[in-house]
Design an enzyme around this catalytic site. Structure first.
Site, short mmCIF file in Angstrom:
data_model
loop_
_atom_site.label_atom_id
_atom_site.label_comp_id
_atom_site.label_asym_id
_atom_site.label_seq_id
_atom_site.Cartn_x
_atom_site.Cartn_y
_atom_site.Cartn_z
CG HIS A 182 0.57 -27.41 0.49
ND1 HIS A 182 0.55 -26.07 0.80
CD2 HIS A 182 1.89 -27.74 0.44
CE1 HIS A 182 1.78 -25.62 0.95
NE2 HIS A 182 2.62 -26.63 0.74
CD GLN B 155 -9.49 -22.27 1.57
OE1 GLN B 155 -8.89 -21.51 2.32
NE2 GLN B 155 -8.88 -23.18 0.83
CG ASN C 5 -1.19 -25.74 -3.31
OD1 ASN C 5 -1.38 -25.68 -2.10
ND2 ASN C 5 -0.76 -24.72 -4.01
N PRO D 103 -6.03 -19.80 -2.36
CG PRO D 103 -7.33 -21.07 -0.89
CD PRO D 103 -6.62 -21.14 -2.21
CG MET E 158 -5.69 -16.87 5.77
SD MET E 158 -7.47 -16.56 5.85
CE MET E 158 -7.56 -15.63 7.37
N GLY F 88 4.84 -25.20 -3.49
CA GLY F 88 6.19 -25.02 -3.98
C GLY F 88 6.35 -24.91 -5.48
CB CYS G 6 -5.03 -22.95 7.00
SG CYS G 6 -4.28 -21.47 7.71
#
Length: 334
Positions: free
Chosen positions: A170, A69, A210, A16, A18, A212, A99
């Site tokens: 991430h 999400q 997640n 996801p 933005m 890179g 985020c």
């Protein structure tokens, strides 16, 4: 204790993002891969409850499988939004705990919730209590001065105790003060080994990598015993990486699209349909700018779509012009 429903295949998913992974982007990506799990942009729980739901989270069934999400930190509001998402037909509900943007922090959700694992546990439990589709969590490995080897494992332990069985991680810290959201995607060092270690210590959990990852081969080289991976900006800026996902990742006999030009043909009916509804061409063509990345004529493709496709009332013929320019450059380079 209720746990998340039987998981979807998350061998490969598209992150996801933005203002990027809207319904038009998902429709384009679905042309390239039938099996990859696609995610919406993050939708704020209160906006889903009180806002224009069709505008915020509406989607077409042909986009499936799609995960919604959510962002938020109030268990009751997240439960309401999750139930609405399930009623809309989403195959999964995901809570954003990764985020780092200022806008997200001011609302007490996103990566700042890494500091509040008990609150996150309360949130996901409330969501699990009202939906039957899988509920998942996407996080960082820590924030600010947290020690990831402690923070990540404690966070997962507490949230898993509430019933979550799937985490997408991430593999960077988020610095909530001192780095911009853009810098937070590149400056903090990646630690894939830490995510693999999390899987080794919690083998019963689904752990998705997640951060890179440049393409499918790169992701597969970092997986080890992890359950899958999520591509973000690589899938957006170079979408052709998704065209071999079904065969390379999911073991399908064939991929849905054999060439970039076939992808344009397959996406065209969607473009025609949405333009007839009043959707401007640029709202859709902007997601296609990277289709010919690294190919002869790629610059012409981007220039024509950016300059002419962005004009008010731009017709679909702009796409034909850009396609012809690429084809000519390819012929000359052959």
């Amino acid at each position: 204790m209720k746990t998340s429903a039987a998981p979807l295949s998350r061998k490969l998913s598209v992150a996801p993002m933005m203002d990027w992974t809207d319904r038009h982007c998902r429709a384009f990506h679905r042309v390239l891969t039938r099996q990859t799990l696609l995610y919406t942009e993050m939708a704020v729980d209160k906006a889903v409850i009180h806002g224009d739901r069709q505008h915020l989270i509406g989607f077409r069934t042909e986009e499936q499988p799609v995960a919604l999400q959510l962002g938020g930190s109030d268990p009751a509001d997240l439960a309401k939004a999750a139930r609405i998402g399930e009623e809309f037909g989403y195959a999964e509900i995901n809570l954003n705990v990764g985020c780092p943007s200022d806008r997200v922090q001011s609302g007490r959700f996103g990566a700042c919730l890494m500091r509040e694992p008990d609150l996150v546990a309360d949130c996901v439990k409330a969501m699990l209590d009202v939906v039957s589709v899988p509920v998942t969590v996407k996080s960082r490995i820590g924030v600010d001065d947290q020690e990831p080897e402690t923070a990540l494992f404690e966070f997962v332990e507490r949230v898993a105790a509430a019933g979550i069985t799937s985490f997408t991680v991430h593999a960077r810290k988020a610095w909530l003060k001192g780095l911009s959201p853009k810098e937070n995607r590149t400056v903090p060092p990646l630690d894939y080994a830490l995510v693999r270690r999390l899987k080794a210590e919690r083998p019963e959990l689904e752990i998705i990598l997640n951060g890179g990852l440049e393409d499918i081969p790169h992701a597969q080289s970092e997986l080890g015993d992890l359950d899958g991976f999520m591509l973000g900006r690589a899938a957006y800026h170079t979408p052709w990486v998704l065209a071999q996902a079904d065969s390379l990742v999911f073991g399908a006999d064939a991929d849905p699209i054999a060439s970039r030009f076939e992808a344009l043909d397959a996406y065209r009916p969607y473009l025609e349909s949405r333009i007839s509804e009043g959707v401007p061409l640029h709202a859709m063509s902007r997601h296609m700018l990277g289709l010919f990345h690294g190919q002869p004529g790629g610059r012409h493709w981007r220039r024509i779509l950016s300059e002419k496709g962005g004009r008010h009332g731009a017709p679909l013929e702009v796409l034909d012009e850009a396609r012809a320019a690429v084809a000519q450059q390819m012929d000359e380079a052959a």
